[in-house]
Scaffold this motif. Structure first.
Motif, PDB file in Angstrom:
ATOM      1  N   ILE A 159       0.657  -1.147  -0.154  1.00 20.28           N
ATOM      2  CA  ILE A 159      -0.157  -0.037  -0.080  1.00 20.28           C
ATOM      3  C   ILE A 159       0.962   1.317  -0.232  1.00 20.28           C
ATOM      4  O   ILE A 159       0.730   2.303  -0.577  1.00 20.28           O
ATOM      5  CB  ILE A 159      -0.911  -0.118   1.142  1.00 20.28           C
ATOM      6  CG1 ILE A 159      -1.951  -1.283   1.206  1.00 20.28           C
ATOM      7  CG2 ILE A 159      -1.709   1.388   1.246  1.00 20.28           C
ATOM      8  CD1 ILE A 159      -2.887  -1.392   2.638  1.00 20.28           C
ATOM      9  N   VAL A 160       1.733   1.193   0.950  1.00 15.52           N
ATOM     10  CA  VAL A 160       2.734   2.407   1.022  1.00 15.52           C
ATOM     11  C   VAL A 160       3.299   2.678  -0.385  1.00 15.52           C
ATOM     12  O   VAL A 160       3.612   3.733  -0.943  1.00 15.52           O
ATOM     13  CB  VAL A 160       4.008   2.246   2.069  1.00 15.52           C
ATOM     14  CG1 VAL A 160       5.125   2.926   1.809  1.00 15.52           C
ATOM     15  CG2 VAL A 160       3.262   2.211   3.267  1.00 15.52           C
ATOM     16  N   ALA A 161       3.790   1.488  -1.231  1.00 14.19           N
ATOM     17  CA  ALA A 161       4.555   1.723  -2.534  1.00 14.19           C
ATOM     18  C   ALA A 161       3.367   2.355  -3.541  1.00 14.19           C
ATOM     19  O   ALA A 161       3.687   3.186  -4.288  1.00 14.19           O
ATOM     20  CB  ALA A 161       5.238   0.482  -2.977  1.00 14.19           C
ATOM     21  N   GLU A 162       2.352   1.766  -3.379  1.00 14.71           N
ATOM     22  CA  GLU A 162       1.326   2.006  -4.332  1.00 14.71           C
ATOM     23  C   GLU A 162       0.785   3.426  -4.394  1.00 14.71           C
ATOM     24  O   GLU A 162       0.537   3.912  -5.373  1.00 14.71           O
ATOM     25  CB  GLU A 162       0.224   0.920  -4.164  1.00 14.71           C
ATOM     26  CG  GLU A 162      -0.891   1.242  -5.141  1.00 14.71           C
ATOM     27  CD  GLU A 162      -2.384   0.455  -4.828  1.00 14.71           C
ATOM     28  OE1 GLU A 162      -3.341   0.769  -5.113  1.00 14.71           O
ATOM     29  OE2 GLU A 162      -1.972  -0.933  -4.591  1.00 14.71           O
ATOM     30  N   ARG A 163       0.718   3.864  -3.037  1.00 13.13           N
ATOM     31  CA  ARG A 163       0.164   5.253  -2.934  1.00 13.13           C
ATOM     32  C   ARG A 163       1.238   6.285  -2.773  1.00 13.13           C
ATOM     33  O   ARG A 163       0.817   7.488  -2.407  1.00 13.13           O
ATOM     34  CB  ARG A 163      -0.641   5.265  -1.553  1.00 13.13           C
ATOM     35  CG  ARG A 163      -1.945   4.278  -1.973  1.00 13.13           C
ATOM     36  CD  ARG A 163      -2.818   4.804  -2.881  1.00 13.13           C
ATOM     37  NE  ARG A 163      -3.305   6.048  -2.487  1.00 13.13           N
ATOM     38  CZ  ARG A 163      -4.536   6.365  -2.075  1.00 13.13           C
ATOM     39  NH1 ARG A 163      -5.526   5.238  -1.841  1.00 13.13           N
ATOM     40  NH2 ARG A 163      -5.161   7.613  -2.006  1.00 13.13           N
ATOM     41  N   GLY A 164       2.444   6.033  -2.723  1.00 14.14           N
ATOM     42  CA  GLY A 164       3.477   6.992  -2.718  1.00 14.14           C
ATOM     43  C   GLY A 164       3.584   7.664  -1.121  1.00 14.14           C
ATOM     44  O   GLY A 164       3.811   8.661  -0.922  1.00 14.14           O
ATOM     45  N   VAL A 165       3.306   6.563   0.006  1.00 14.58           N
ATOM     46  CA  VAL A 165       2.949   7.301   1.289  1.00 14.58           C
ATOM     47  C   VAL A 165       4.396   7.700   1.790  1.00 14.58           C
ATOM     48  O   VAL A 165       5.490   7.009   1.481  1.00 14.58           O
ATOM     49  CB  VAL A 165       2.595   6.127   1.927  1.00 14.58           C
ATOM     50  CG1 VAL A 165       2.694   6.423   3.624  1.00 14.58           C
ATOM     51  CG2 VAL A 165       0.935   5.428   1.780  1.00 14.58           C
ATOM     52  N   LYS A 166       4.385   8.784   2.389  1.00 16.14           N
ATOM     53  CA  LYS A 166       5.656   9.411   3.023  1.00 16.14           C
ATOM     54  C   LYS A 166       5.888   9.171   4.564  1.00 16.14           C
ATOM     55  O   LYS A 166       6.823   9.594   5.065  1.00 16.14           O
ATOM     56  CB  LYS A 166       5.731  10.924   2.608  1.00 16.14           C
ATOM     57  CG  LYS A 166       5.454  11.186   1.245  1.00 16.14           C
ATOM     58  CD  LYS A 166       6.837  10.770   0.501  1.00 16.14           C
ATOM     59  CE  LYS A 166       6.740  11.079  -1.108  1.00 16.14           C
ATOM     60  NZ  LYS A 166       7.498  10.296  -1.969  1.00 16.14           N
TER      61      LYS A 166
END
Length: 155
Positions: A62-69
């Motif tokens: 999810i972090v990778a897919e959504r570009g989470v910072k």
């Protein structure tokens, strides 16, 4: 970096960016996401907990897919503000996610599940739908509280 300070988190995220909110439980992890400008948190998915490696892989995806910072994890506190036995689980989750290389904010989650349930009842969610979505809605409330603080409206 793991912190309970919105100021420290904001400093670590000087350029802003999307955040993921997690409401961790023993059986599920509620997931919420917010926009890059820290205005709106929305309920996402609910991860059924298995082994931590599998849970972490789902969070990582999810972090990778959504570009989470950055990551916001609900910290279960007692009503007097002291840590509860469940607080240790949230802290352990934070330590285990630290190697994702993102700043992590532990945020007071008191009353979020109850508030989420009340809101879902008001929206006429069936019991089955509430049970299915309660954790992600609680995660959205946790994340919204954190982004309000990060954006400066709760200082």
């Amino acid at each position: 970096m793991i912190t309970q300070s919105a100021l420290e988190m904001r400093d670590a995220l000087a350029e802003g960016g999307s955040l993921i909110g997690l409401d961790t439980g023993t059986k599920t992890i509620g997931v919420a996401l917010c926009d890059r400008e820290w205005r709106f948190a929305t309920a996402g998915t609910t991860i059924r907990r298995t082994k931590f490696a599998a849970d972490k892989a789902q969070i990582r995806a999810i972090v990778a897919e959504r570009g989470v910072k950055g990551i916001v994890i609900g910290l279960p506190l007692n009503m007097d503000g002291s840590e509860s036995p469940r607080s240790q689980g949230a802290r352990a989750m934070a330590r285990n996610l630290e190697d994702l290389g993102l700043p992590i904010l532990l945020w007071d989650e008191r009353w979020t599940t109850q508030a989420a349930e009340r809101a879902m009842i008001e929206q006429d969610f069936s019991r089955a739908k509430r049970a299915e979505r309660i954790d992600s809605h609680a995660a959205a409330l946790i994340l919204q509280g954190a982004i309000d603080a990060l954006a400066g409206s709760a200082f």
